[in-house]
Write an enzyme that holds these catalytic residues in place. Structure first.
Site: not given
Length: 417
Positions: A317, A336
């Protein structure tokens, strides 16, 4: 009468020919002189040769059959270095840099010569000159350090890892690279965790390279293989339970307005919003609810989320904290992967998806509306752990063994400093 540069060089070559045996040697001298880069003076040409060693940057993917060949060559080279006694330890002198003179520089020169960063024609002295500066920058680039020519604590630590430990690191990573040297797809994305770097590969060539933020030591980014099948523009962020327990609940105890300030809503099992003031934050009862952050500039994923099926619930992201990408040790996430210049990567991912291009993507971001995009041709993605590799003859890369998977404490540099 003025003498042209070319006539001077030809005359110089002719003069050399009278002192060298054989016309072939004379022709070599003339050829070298006539074809030397016009860098202003001959000292510059010597400077280039004294700090030669090949380019560090390469478009060759880490997951390339050729990389396996190069790392095998590097293992042979390092085995020879070990057999000859390795390299000297470089004494730590505060901020050793260009223009300084110190006995430690002599050891530094020897160290850089043995590893191939400094040509032996540069000689051994106490002077930190332009030859040493270029060699240090090359060494730093090979080790994922800022190539500024200044020897700080991380550069010293990397430089003083012994040759036999580096040899073992190469051997460990050769096994990893061999397991991934087959066909991985016409194009694919590779996340290298210890390098905190991403490669977008097409036609066995790196077409995009991105700096990344990966998981902390206690919240590690997992090893996985999957396919990128979706991009969400202006995503909602759903906080994992681990973050609710470790981060959000403690923050709410300090600042009851934390959720409101960060546009985070609490949703019950029925999807209805729950008033934060109705929750006892001195307990962990809140962990049973869903915490969702609205799309927007302060959203934890900023403009975009890249999805791929995996059992770890991780994804790639954007981030509103762009300053983190300039950090030396980029191990700050909860597992992440944050991607610098992520819009370039997304544009590459969606290029075959009908109705989507860079302009459409940018316009959709401006709307602020959460918009899922299904990738027409899902792109393979590989999260891997490669802390040593070679992308060229004599170009060997090493990274900090941040998660300690290489099995040698000496390679966990950041943990020791």
């Amino acid at each position: 009468m003025k003498t042209s540069r070319r006539r001077f060089l030809v005359n110089a070559g002719a003069l050399a020919a009278t002192t060298l045996s054989g016309s072939a040697m004379a022709q070599d001298v003339i050829h070298d002189l006539l074809n030397a880069p016009r860098r202003g003076n001959w000292n510059d040409q010597f400077d280039a040769r004294a700090s030669e060693g090949g380019k560090v940057e390469s478009t060759m993917p880490i997951f390339s059959p050729q990389t396996v060949v190069y790392i095998e060559q590097a293992i042979s080279q390092y085995a020879n270095i070990v057999a000859q006694g390795g390299w000297p330890t470089v004494p730590m002198v505060n901020k050793l840099k260009l223009g300084m003179s110190d006995p430690a520089v002599a050891e530094l020169r020897k160290r850089l010569m043995i590893s191939g960063d400094l040509s032996r024609t540069a000689g051994v002295s106490n002077s930190f000159d332009t030859y040493v500066d270029a060699a240090v920058k090359r060494f730093q680039a090979r080790h994922g350090l800022p190539a500024d020519g200044v020897l700080g604590k991380y550069s010293y630590a990397a430089m003083n890892v012994s040759a036999d430990v580096r040899l073992g690191q190469l051997e460990t990573n050769l096994v990893r690279l061999r397991s991934m040297s087959g066909f991985l797809g016409d194009r694919y994305v590779m996340v290298n965790i210890p390098a905190a770097q991403i490669e977008a590969v097409e036609g066995d060539r790196v077409v995009l390279r991105h700096t990344a933020i990966v998981g902390k030591i206690d919240r590690q980014t997992p090893i996985l293989n999957s396919k990128i099948n979706e991009v969400i523009v202006n995503p909602y962020w759903n906080a994992p339970e681990s973050i609710v327990r470790k981060d959000i609940i403690p923050l709410m105890r300090k600042d009851p307005q934390y959720l409101t300030k960060n546009s985070i809503r609490i949703l019950g099992p029925d999807g209805k919003e729950i008033d934060p003031t109705t929750i006892d934050w001195n307990t962990e009862d809140a962990a049973k609810f869903r915490f969702r952050q609205d799309p927007g500039e302060i959203n934890a994923m900023a403009s975009v989320k890249i999805n791929f099926p995996n059992p770890h619930a991780v994804y790639m992201h954007d981030t509103p904290q762009q300053s983190l990408f300039s950090k030396l040790m980029r191990f700050d996430s909860s597992g992440c992967v944050r991607v610098q210049n992520v819009r370039d990567l997304v544009t590459w991912l969606i290029r075959d998806t009908p109705g989507w291009d860079r302009q459409t993507f940018e316009q959709t971001i401006k709307t602020g509306e959460s918009t899922p995009v299904q990738i027409a041709n899902p792109v393979p993605v590989y999260f891997t752990y490669v802390s040593a590799w070679s992308t060229g003859d004599g170009v060997v890369h090493f990274r900090d063994d941040i998660y300690g998977r290489d099995g040698v404490d000496e390679l966990k540099i950041s943990a020791a400093l």
